[in-house]
Design a protein around this motif. Sequence first.
Motif, mmCIF file in Angstrom:
data_model
loop_
_atom_site.group_PDB
_atom_site.id
_atom_site.type_symbol
_atom_site.label_atom_id
_atom_site.label_comp_id
_atom_site.label_asym_id
_atom_site.label_seq_id
_atom_site.Cartn_x
_atom_site.Cartn_y
_atom_site.Cartn_z
ATOM 1 N N VAL A 41 -22.221 16.729 12.648
ATOM 2 C CA VAL A 41 -22.057 15.930 11.430
ATOM 3 C C VAL A 41 -22.591 14.515 11.624
ATOM 4 C CG1 VAL A 41 -20.382 14.940 9.826
ATOM 5 C CG2 VAL A 41 -20.108 17.293 10.625
ATOM 6 N N THR A 42 -22.376 13.942 12.800
ATOM 7 C CA THR A 42 -22.799 12.560 13.040
ATOM 8 C C THR A 42 -24.306 12.401 12.894
ATOM 9 O OG1 THR A 42 -22.807 13.093 15.402
ATOM 10 C CG2 THR A 42 -20.874 11.968 14.540
ATOM 11 N N THR A 43 -25.066 13.379 13.401
ATOM 12 C CA THR A 43 -26.519 13.276 13.337
ATOM 13 C C THR A 43 -27.026 13.363 11.903
ATOM 14 O OG1 THR A 43 -26.643 14.341 15.507
ATOM 15 C CG2 THR A 43 -28.665 14.238 14.223
ATOM 16 N N ALA A 44 -26.501 14.325 11.133
ATOM 17 C CA ALA A 44 -26.910 14.456 9.737
ATOM 18 C C ALA A 44 -26.487 13.235 8.929
ATOM 19 C CB ALA A 44 -26.300 15.727 9.139
ATOM 20 N N TYR A 45 -25.290 12.756 9.171
ATOM 21 C CA TYR A 45 -24.765 11.602 8.430
ATOM 22 C C TYR A 45 -25.606 10.359 8.698
ATOM 23 C CZ TYR A 45 -21.328 8.221 6.643
ATOM 24 O OH TYR A 45 -20.695 7.226 5.944
ATOM 25 N N ALA A 46 -25.987 10.158 9.961
ATOM 26 C CA ALA A 46 -26.778 8.978 10.315
ATOM 27 C C ALA A 46 -28.095 8.943 9.566
ATOM 28 C CB ALA A 46 -27.026 8.946 11.830
ATOM 29 N N ALA A 47 -28.697 10.115 9.349
ATOM 30 C CA ALA A 47 -29.987 10.176 8.656
ATOM 31 C C ALA A 47 -29.863 9.943 7.157
ATOM 32 C CB ALA A 47 -30.644 11.532 8.907
ATOM 33 N N GLU A 48 -28.661 10.128 6.608
ATOM 34 C CA GLU A 48 -28.506 10.128 5.161
ATOM 35 C C GLU A 48 -27.904 8.849 4.586
ATOM 36 O OE1 GLU A 48 -26.435 13.673 4.037
ATOM 37 O OE2 GLU A 48 -28.138 14.979 4.483
ATOM 38 N N VAL A 49 -27.452 7.927 5.432
ATOM 39 C CA VAL A 49 -26.794 6.736 4.903
ATOM 40 C C VAL A 49 -27.611 5.470 5.107
ATOM 41 C CG1 VAL A 49 -24.477 7.669 5.170
ATOM 42 C CG2 VAL A 49 -25.492 6.359 7.044
ATOM 43 N N CYS A 50 -28.841 5.606 5.619
ATOM 44 C CA CYS A 50 -29.634 4.400 5.850
ATOM 45 C C CYS A 50 -31.047 4.579 5.319
ATOM 46 C CB CYS A 50 -29.670 4.053 7.344
ATOM 47 S SG CYS A 50 -30.375 5.327 8.387
ATOM 48 N N PRO A 51 -31.736 3.493 4.999
ATOM 49 C CA PRO A 51 -33.115 3.588 4.507
ATOM 50 C C PRO A 51 -34.068 4.029 5.602
ATOM 51 C CG PRO A 51 -32.492 1.291 4.837
ATOM 52 C CD PRO A 51 -31.251 2.099 5.036
ATOM 53 N N VAL A 52 -35.305 4.370 5.213
ATOM 54 C CA VAL A 52 -36.293 4.891 6.149
ATOM 55 C C VAL A 52 -36.527 3.938 7.307
ATOM 56 C CG1 VAL A 52 -38.693 5.611 6.402
ATOM 57 C CG2 VAL A 52 -37.413 6.253 4.354
ATOM 58 N N ALA A 53 -36.598 2.632 7.017
ATOM 59 C CA ALA A 53 -36.915 1.652 8.050
ATOM 60 C C ALA A 53 -35.861 1.599 9.152
ATOM 61 C CB ALA A 53 -37.082 0.273 7.418
ATOM 62 N N LEU A 54 -34.614 1.920 8.814
ATOM 63 C CA LEU A 54 -33.525 1.834 9.793
ATOM 64 C C LEU A 54 -33.107 3.204 10.334
ATOM 65 C CD1 LEU A 54 -31.226 -0.793 8.021
ATOM 66 C CD2 LEU A 54 -32.934 -1.197 9.792
ATOM 67 N N ARG A 55 -33.698 4.257 9.804
ATOM 68 C CA ARG A 55 -33.266 5.611 10.149
ATOM 69 C C ARG A 55 -33.383 5.901 11.645
ATOM 70 N NH1 ARG A 55 -36.383 9.320 6.443
ATOM 71 N NH2 ARG A 55 -37.904 9.303 8.132
ATOM 72 N N GLY A 56 -34.478 5.449 12.256
ATOM 73 C CA GLY A 56 -34.681 5.688 13.680
ATOM 74 C C GLY A 56 -33.637 5.016 14.545
ATOM 75 N N TYR A 57 -33.234 3.797 14.157
ATOM 76 C CA TYR A 57 -32.248 3.072 14.954
ATOM 77 C C TYR A 57 -30.889 3.758 14.917
ATOM 78 C CZ TYR A 57 -35.674 -0.739 14.760
ATOM 79 O OH TYR A 57 -36.812 -1.484 14.875
ATOM 80 N N LEU A 58 -30.469 4.168 13.732
ATOM 81 C CA LEU A 58 -29.123 4.722 13.601
ATOM 82 C C LEU A 58 -29.024 6.118 14.198
ATOM 83 C CD1 LEU A 58 -26.326 4.073 12.585
ATOM 84 C CD2 LEU A 58 -26.932 5.025 10.364
ATOM 85 N N THR A 59 -30.083 6.918 14.049
ATOM 86 C CA THR A 59 -30.033 8.264 14.612
ATOM 87 C C THR A 59 -30.078 8.228 16.142
ATOM 88 O OG1 THR A 59 -32.426 8.419 14.228
ATOM 89 C CG2 THR A 59 -30.979 9.465 12.607
#
Length: 409
Positions: A41-59
């Motif tokens: 769940v954490t991995t999917a959630y990280a990709a879905e709550v942030c914009p494209v520019a920040l997606r790499g950092y959060l995942t």
Amino acid sequence: MAGAAVSLVAFIFILFFAPNLPTLLVGEILCGVPWGVFQTVTTAYAAEVCPVALRGYLTTYVNLCWVIGQFIATGVLRGCLHRDDEWSYRIPFALQWLWLPFILATVWFGPESPWWLVRRGKKDEARKVLDRLHNTAGEKEAQARLDNTLEMMVYTCEMEKDLAARQSTHSFADCFKSTDLRRTEITCVTWAIQALCGSSFMGYSTYFYQQAGLDVSQSFNMSLGQYAFGVVGTIFSWVLMTRFGRRSLYIAGLFALTLTLFAVGFTSLADSDSAAASWAIGSLLLVFTFTYDCTVGPVCYSIVAEIPSTQMRAKTIVLARNVYNVFMILNGVIVPRMLNPTAWDWKGKTGFFWAAITVVLFIWAYFRLPESKGRTFAELDILFEKKVGARHFKDTEVSIGDVQVRPTE
């Protein structure tokens, strides 16, 4: 997430009060259920709550959390090393309770995934979540951008339904149909690589250091240093990923890991009683850890979160994580035998085994792993639909307007 955290509170009691090994086994199996929730769940959630520019950092931050947890766990075990009573194992189990209130508080105040809401037709609730995530505070221009973001999310979901002609119910079988088959392959193999590139050296590092010739205390100290390197490596990956992207960094990481594993194997050919060889192997494992945690380790989480379609992301990630878990179970059977002097007694020569496998993984990644950096989920959908080759993802121009979809009621 909340349900998993609450159930883990109860299951840890079984581990803490286990009077024998069968009870301990039951407790570990039950704990595996909420652990599985946390893993996926954490991995999917990280990709879905942030914009494209920040997606790499959060995942990739997911990997940092793993490394920090491993560092703390090794430190706790190091602190209990010289205890010879029952608290030597009860203390590590009990300390897991300390994290659960923090998890529950975070889940309670955290927003639901806006993509999950859009997929279920709850546009108004999704907009409220986006407003909260973007913190627009009523600004007109910001509100307009938020509306555009929401419309793009709706468009992406409708386009996926239209392109794949899916039914309203999405089953695991859909992960193996049409363009999702290729996306499932990439996601599953990418996560399996984490288990097949020699990373088991890190999981069994303390035992490996002992078999390589270091004493118990030095082995735990080396493991602590190893995970500290992992933290630094994951943070450094943010810089590298911004500069080079996912594909290049992942492939380069596999190449570097292959060289390091071969070096471990050749170093082990020296006198097994040589202190210099033991320390050399220990140092090479630190290099391996740093390389892994600034390439393959964290980048994997970005890839597995970005490659699946939005409709099938959760199920694809579950499948991929289970593929990883199967290989980790296999590692749990064979790696101790590789290192144990009363079994296969390979010691550092294990490096040759994992190096050979990593060569195969490197070849697969070169021909099959696409670049997803900077792409919206809609753009990735179109690239997969057009069957663009993995090596051409980065340079292929995409026009979202070229794809017409039929909006649902």
